[in-house]
Design an enzyme around this catalytic site. Structure first.
Site, short mmCIF file in Angstrom:
data_model
loop_
_atom_site.label_atom_id
_atom_site.label_comp_id
_atom_site.label_asym_id
_atom_site.label_seq_id
_atom_site.Cartn_x
_atom_site.Cartn_y
_atom_site.Cartn_z
N TYR A 128 0.83 -1.34 -0.27
CA TYR A 128 0.31 0.27 -0.13
C TYR A 128 1.07 1.10 0.04
CZ TYR A 128 -4.18 -3.29 0.87
OH TYR A 128 -5.21 -4.02 1.16
N LYS A 172 5.85 -13.52 4.50
CA LYS A 172 6.49 -14.97 2.55
C LYS A 172 7.38 -14.79 2.34
CE LYS A 172 4.03 -17.50 -0.05
NZ LYS A 172 3.56 -18.69 0.13
N ASP A 203 0.29 -17.51 4.32
CA ASP A 203 -0.57 -18.63 3.98
C ASP A 203 -0.81 -19.50 5.26
OD1 ASP A 203 1.61 -19.37 2.80
OD2 ASP A 203 1.30 -19.99 1.27
N ASP A 227 -4.31 -7.13 6.03
CA ASP A 227 -5.98 -6.53 5.77
C ASP A 227 -6.34 -7.85 5.65
OD1 ASP A 227 -7.70 -5.08 4.54
OD2 ASP A 227 -6.70 -4.24 2.90
N ASP A 231 -9.74 -9.88 8.26
CA ASP A 231 -11.43 -10.09 8.01
C ASP A 231 -11.57 -11.41 8.35
OD1 ASP A 231 -11.47 -7.27 6.79
OD2 ASP A 231 -12.23 -7.99 4.95
MG MG Z 1 -9.60 -4.34 5.06
#
Ligand code: MG
Ligand code: NAI
Length: 332
Positions: A128, A172, A203, A227, A231
């Site tokens: 980002y 990773k 992962d 991020d 979730d």
């Molecule tokens: Mg989000």
């Protein structure tokens, strides 16, 4: 001033908060959070500020330059959620605030009757970074990892892990060479601080979060990974609507539920206000008002234990019924 947990020990007393209700369910859940804060008797001055989709519709801009001055004149931000304007050139207000105010740590606790873990996500760089080259046939996004930001995010995660069991460094680095720097920096900080730690590929972490989430305690990771696994974690604890977050820098902070503006349920009066209420509790903790933070957390727990829940949790209560129940527990 920071204490060892990244909270702002500014002492008790009067605080000024920029309140950005935003769009969709943002106004509903923030109204609930403010009602709960009010019931605690906290000495807060609310500075309302319009930022988001409605402002963009009216002015073509979701946030104005002078809005930043308003924000900087206050102690922190309490944020609802913003509907992303349908414009390919729109650049995220939230990303801008995180960068502009240097809110480098995104702290996301995930709590239910069985689980209690925290994801600490780097908030200003990684994928980002905003460094992108877009062309017709090939586009690139630059993934920036710096020692400075890896170090300070690791420090925050270690502060949280010290009073808990262990730190999991999620990365990773087998594929992304930029993650060598992130991993080795986090490892160094954890060793130096004497924090028990393990390393896990992202992962594998996603898989473990689904099959044995109780094994986790504090996870630290880069921006995009954080991020996404947040979730996943929200799904595991039961609903996005339960989850809160603190975006923290050395001098400023922004508190927000992790969900978006949920246009599918906006205006129906059924949005879960708990993510926003818990974000308000995180804000009080950051102010050094631990007792108020704990009282809010307890009231939320008791209300949930009594089955006072919105439909996302399988209940049939409204936003305001949940809010009232929490306030009643606070006053009891
Ligand atoms: Mg989000
Ligand atoms: P969302 O988080 O708004 O909703 C995802 C699903 O979860 C929906 O089915 C929604 O009804 C449900 N949900 C979310 N919060 C809930 C709550 N408090 N109570 C009950 N149910 C809840 O994500 P979505 O739909 O992908 O995004 C909607 C808009 O929000 C988009 O414009 C997106 O860009 C924006 N967004 C904004 C964020 C922010 O301002 N921090 C974060 C994420 C998305």
């Amino acid at each position: 001033m920071e204490d060892s947990r990244g909270s702002k020990k500014a002492g008790g007393g009067h605080k000024r908060i920029t309140v950005i209700i935003g769009d969709g369910i943002g106004p509903e859940v923030i109204e609930s959070a403010l009602a709960v804060l009010d019931a605690t008797g906290a000495d807060l001055e609310i500075v309302p500020l319009e930022i988001g989709y409605k402002k963009w519709m009216r002015t073509g801009l979701a946030m104005l330059e002078e809005d930043l001055d308003t924000i900087k004149s206050t102690d922190c931000i309490l944020f609802g959620a913003i509907t992303t304007p349908p414009d390919p050139n729109y650049s995220s207000v939230l990303l801008r605030l995180r960068k502009e105010l240097d809110l480098y740590a995104n702290i996301r606790p995930f709590i239910n009757e069985k689980l209690d873990f925290i994801i600490v996500r780097e908030n200003t760089e990684g994928l980002y970074s905003g460094v992108e080259e877009l062309a017709k046939d090939e586009s690139r996004t630059v993934r920036i990892i710096t020692r400075r930001n890896s170090k300070r995010i690791a420090e925050i995660a270690c502060n949280l892990a010290l009073s808990r069991r262990r730190l999991t460094i999620v990365h990773k680095s087998n594929v992304l060479k930029s993650d060598h720097l992130f991993l080795s920096t986090c490892r160094e900080v954890a060793k130096m601080r004497g924090v028990p730690h393990e390393e896990m590929l992202v992962d594998t972490a996603a898989y473990n979060l689904v099959v044995r989430p109780e094994r986790f305690d504090v996870l630290v990771t880069t921006n995009l990974f954080g991020d996404i696994i947040s979730d996943v974690a929200a799904g595991i604890v039961g609903s996005l609507g339960l989850c809160a977050s603190a975006n923290i820098g050395d001098r400023f902070a922004l508190f927000e539920p992790i969900h978006g503006s949920a246009p599918d349920i906006a205006g129906l009066g059924i949005s879960n206000p708990i993510g926003a209420i818990r974000s308000a509790a995180m804000m009080m903790k950051w102010f050094g008002e631990n007792e108020i933070a704990i009282r809010i957390e307890e009231a939320v727990k008791q209300s949930l234990n009594r089955g006072i829940m919105t439909p996302d949790l399988g209940g049939n209560c409204s936003t305001s019924e949940v809010t009232k129940a929490i306030i009643n527990h606070l006053r009891a």
